[in-house]
Design an enzyme around this catalytic site. Sequence first.
Site, short mmCIF file in Angstrom:
data_model
loop_
_atom_site.label_atom_id
_atom_site.label_comp_id
_atom_site.label_asym_id
_atom_site.label_seq_id
_atom_site.Cartn_x
_atom_site.Cartn_y
_atom_site.Cartn_z
CD GLU A 148 28.68 32.58 29.61
OE1 GLU A 148 29.16 31.30 29.45
OE2 GLU A 148 28.32 33.29 28.67
CG ASN B 70 31.06 26.59 32.46
OD1 ASN B 70 31.47 26.63 31.52
ND2 ASN B 70 31.78 27.54 33.71
NE ARG C 64 30.98 26.39 25.65
CZ ARG C 64 30.01 27.22 25.74
NH1 ARG C 64 29.08 27.14 24.92
NH2 ARG C 64 29.73 27.87 26.99
#
Lengths: 106, 147
Positions: free
Chosen positions: B50, B54, B108
Amino acid sequence: MNINYDQANKLLTFEITEEIDHCGVEKIKRRVDNEIERYIPQNVIFDFDQVSFMDSAGIGMLIGRYKVAKMLGSNMELINVKPNIRKIFEMSGIPKIIKINQGGVN
Amino acid sequence: MKTKYDNEMNLEILSKSCNEAFARIAVAAFVSGLDPTIEEISDIKTAVSEAVTNSIIHGYENSEGIIKINCKIDKRKIIIEISDTGKGIENIEIAKEPLYTTKPELERSGMGFTIMESFMDELKIESILGLGTKVTMMKTIKENTLD
């Protein structure tokens, strides 16, 4: 990813064999949308038996496919979801929208 | 490299999405010496994935940049820092809210920080607009009682 269409039952199954992350989802999205639009099946199943890893990219991908399936009148279901991935689904509220069949033995 | 920690490693990767798997597997391999459970390893891999994603999507907005990953082990605690020199986060509190995303067109889910927060024991986000973002995550690996 293995794709199987059972014409008699109008059942389209995607057996995902790759890890589901931001890197991999674009390819999965394209192929799944193509197949759903081609067959317009009654039921779409995602088999997670061989998915060892999924991050939040998988959530967005599945919600997107759910919208496509719904628009074309298809039901969608996930099967054989492993506990580590089920945890991510539950956190994001996916089970409220998409049916997850508990039939898997994992 | 001098360190007060029991072990430490540094990794620099280009902000390419094909490096996400490499990053999470490298971190998982680094912590494997603490004998974590499958669930703990899975949680760490997901959190790393994650944070790296990002940096790629939001920090660098798919342009080329360097993502630094620093991992330290302090007794049974693993400390993972993932940083970029990308565009930074305008409002961290809003960014952390579940389902909040600035990129819905990319499908997303807005669950990245929520997953990092729940899968790790501690999450700290530092960000300066225009300079970059550093995410620090900590998790204590439980003693394996079966031995």
